[in-house]
Enzyme design. Structure first.
Site, PDB file in Angstrom:
ATOM      1  N   ASP A   3       0.154  11.216 -42.737  1.00  0.00           N
ATOM      2  CA  ASP A   3      -1.278  11.339 -43.046  1.00  0.00           C
ATOM      3  C   ASP A   3      -1.709  10.328 -44.104  1.00  0.00           C
ATOM      4  O   ASP A   3      -2.907  10.133 -44.326  1.00  0.00           O
ATOM      5  CB  ASP A   3      -1.595  12.758 -43.549  1.00  0.00           C
ATOM      6  CG  ASP A   3      -2.145  13.648 -42.446  1.00  0.00           C
ATOM      7  OD1 ASP A   3      -2.757  13.102 -41.501  1.00  0.00           O
ATOM      8  OD2 ASP A   3      -1.973  14.879 -42.531  1.00  0.00           O
ATOM      9  N   LYS A  44      -2.997  17.635 -31.199  1.00  0.00           N
ATOM     10  CA  LYS A  44      -2.003  16.672 -31.696  1.00  0.00           C
ATOM     11  C   LYS A  44      -0.694  16.834 -30.932  1.00  0.00           C
ATOM     12  O   LYS A  44      -0.057  15.848 -30.548  1.00  0.00           O
ATOM     13  CB  LYS A  44      -1.786  16.876 -33.208  1.00  0.00           C
ATOM     14  CG  LYS A  44      -2.981  16.414 -34.040  1.00  0.00           C
ATOM     15  CD  LYS A  44      -2.936  16.917 -35.471  1.00  0.00           C
ATOM     16  CE  LYS A  44      -4.220  16.528 -36.199  1.00  0.00           C
ATOM     17  NZ  LYS A  44      -4.333  17.112 -37.552  1.00  0.00           N
ATOM     18  N   GLN A 103      -1.095  20.779 -41.798  1.00  0.00           N
ATOM     19  CA  GLN A 103      -2.482  20.902 -41.355  1.00  0.00           C
ATOM     20  C   GLN A 103      -3.339  21.522 -42.466  1.00  0.00           C
ATOM     21  O   GLN A 103      -3.002  22.569 -43.013  1.00  0.00           O
ATOM     22  CB  GLN A 103      -2.564  21.757 -40.073  1.00  0.00           C
ATOM     23  CG  GLN A 103      -3.960  21.864 -39.493  1.00  0.00           C
ATOM     24  CD  GLN A 103      -4.543  20.512 -39.070  1.00  0.00           C
ATOM     25  OE1 GLN A 103      -3.893  19.709 -38.435  1.00  0.00           O
ATOM     26  NE2 GLN A 103      -5.797  20.270 -39.442  1.00  0.00           N
TER      27      GLN A 103
END
Ligand code: NAP
Length: 313
Positions: A129, A59, A103
Site C-alpha cells: 500500500d 482484490k 484493509q
C-alpha cells in the site's frame, strides 16, 4: 445542464487498468518459473464493514484472475489490536508472502492510532500500500519502489492517455496521506508545478482555475464546479461518494439523467468530487465509477509483483 454539450474526453480507467493487468501477466509467469511459486499477497480483513469486505473480495478476484495467490486472514469486530498485530507479524515472517495489505478501516475498538501503528508494523519491503513511513520517505526522495496505489494509478492513467505532466500546473485538492500528499509528490517528481489545496485554502476556485491538471480527492459529492476549471484542463476525480437521497441525485445530475434512473432502481448511486457540469469545460475527465477506482486495484497487483521481484533481486 441540458443543452450543454459534454466536450471532455473520457479517461477510461477500466480500460487502462486492464492494460496494466495484462502487462503484469508476463512478469508473474516469469517469477513463477524462477521461484516455483506465484507472487503472494497476505490480506488482513478485520471487522464487519460491508464496504471493506467488498473491496477485499474485488482484490482477491483480481489476484486470482492474474494467477497470483492471496492468503486472507479475518478477525471479528471485537478483535484486539494485538490479534491484528500478530497476524501482520506472521505475514512478515512468512517467506512465501511478498505483499501485505491491512484493509482500512480497522475496528474502532482497536484504538484511534491502530491503523498508523499497524502500517508501521508491516515489513516495509512487503508494504504494497506504500503507507509505511520508510516508503513514504523514499517517495519524498523519488526512489520508492512501492508508492500508494491510487496516486500511482493516476500517473499511469495520465501517461497511458498521453497527457503531458512535465511543466504543467497541477492542483491537488486534498492532502490525505493515502491520496493527496503522495499524489502531489508523484506529480512533482514528473516535473509538474504542484499546488496542494485543502479545507483552509483561500480562494479555492481561483487557485484551481490556474491548473492544467486537477486531481480532486476531497470526499464531497460534486464539490468541484465548472467555474473552478480552466477550459481544456485535465480533471481526475478520485472521489467516491455514495448518494442515498433522491433529491441530491436530481440536484446534481438532473431530472432526466441516467443517474436518477439508476437511483430509482437501486436506491444509491456513486458520485465523484467533481460536478458533472465540468464535462462541458474540461478537456479530459475521469468518470465515477470507472475512472480511478479500477486503477487502484491494478496498482495493488503491480506493487505486489514488484515487491516479490525486489525481494529476490
Ligand atoms: P480524507 O482523508 O478525508 O481527506 C480529504 C481531504 O479533502 C482533506 O485533506 C481535506 O482537507 C480536504 N477537504 C475537505 N473538505 C474540503 C473543502 N471544503 N475544500 C478543500 N479541501 C477539502 O479523504 P481521502 O482518503 O483522501 O479520500 C478522498 C476521496 O477519495 C474520498 O471520496 C474517498 O472515498 C476517495 N478515494 C477513492 C479511491 C479510489 O480508488 N477511487 C481511493 C482512495 C480514496 P483538510 O486536510 O484540511 O481536512
Amino acid at each position: 445542464m441540458s443543452g450543454n454539450q459534454n466536450i471532455a474526453r473520457v479517461l477510461d480507467g477500466t480500460a487502462v487498468a486492464a492494460d496494466i493487468r495484462e502487462a503484469l501477466r508476463a512478469r508473474i509467469v516469469s517469477f513463477g518459473a524462477k521461484h516455483g511459486r506465484t507472487p503472494t499477497l497476505g490480506i488482513l480483513l478485520a471487522g464487519d464493514d460491508p464496504g471493506s469486505a467488498l473491496y477485499v473480495k474485488n482484490k482477491m478476484r483480481t489476484s486470482d484472475d492474474l494467477g497470483m495467490t492471496t492468503i486472507l486472514e479475518r478477525l471479528p469486530e471485537s478483535a484486539s489490536f494485538e490479534e491484528a498485530l500478530s497476524i501482520v507479524e506472521r505475514f512478515n515472517r512468512d517467506a512465501s508472502v511478498d505483499g501485505i495489505l491491512v484493509q482500512s478501516p480497522l475496528p474502532q475498538g482497536m484504538g484511534a492510532d491502530a491503523e498508523q501503528k499497524i502500517f508501521e508494523a508491516i515489513d516495509a519491503e512487503k508494504d504494497v500500500d506504500g503507507f509505511h513511513p520508510l516508503n513514504v520517505g523514499r517517495l519524498v526522495q523519488a526512489r520508492a519502489p512501492l508508492a500508494a496505489c491510487t496516486p500511482s494509478g493516476v500517473i499511469e492513467l495520465l501517461d497511458r492517455s498521453d497527457i503531458d505532466i512535465k511543466g504543467r500546473q497541477a492542483v491537488v485538492i486534498g492532502r490525505s496521506d493515502i491520496v493527496g500528499k503522495p499524489m502531489a509528490l508523484l506529480l512533482l517528481h514528473r516535473h509538474a508545478t504542484v499546488t496542494v489545496c485543502h479545507s483552509r485554502t483561500k480562494d479555492l476556485a481561483e487557485v484551481v482555475s490556474q491548473a492544467d491538471i486537477v486531481v480532486a480527492a476531497i470526499g464531497r459529492a460534486a464539490f468541484v464546479k465548472g467555474e473552478f476549471i480552466k477550459p481544456g484542463a485535465t480533471v481526475i476525480d478520485v472521489g467516491t461518494n455514495a448518494l442515498t437521497v433522491r433529491s441530491d441525485v436530481e440536484a446534481i445530475f438532473g431530472a432526466e439523467s441516467k443517474k436518477l434512473s439508476a437511483f430509482d432502481k437501486r436506491g444509491q448511486v456513486w458520485c465523484g468530487d467533481v460536478h458533472p457540469e465540468v464535462a462541458c469545460i474540461a478537456g479530459a475527465l475521469t468518470p465515477v465509477p470507472g475512472g480511478v477506482g479500477p486503477l487502484t486495484i491494478a496498482m495493488l497487483m503491480s506493487n505486489t509483483v514488484t515487491a516479490a521481484e525486489v525481494r529476490y533481486s
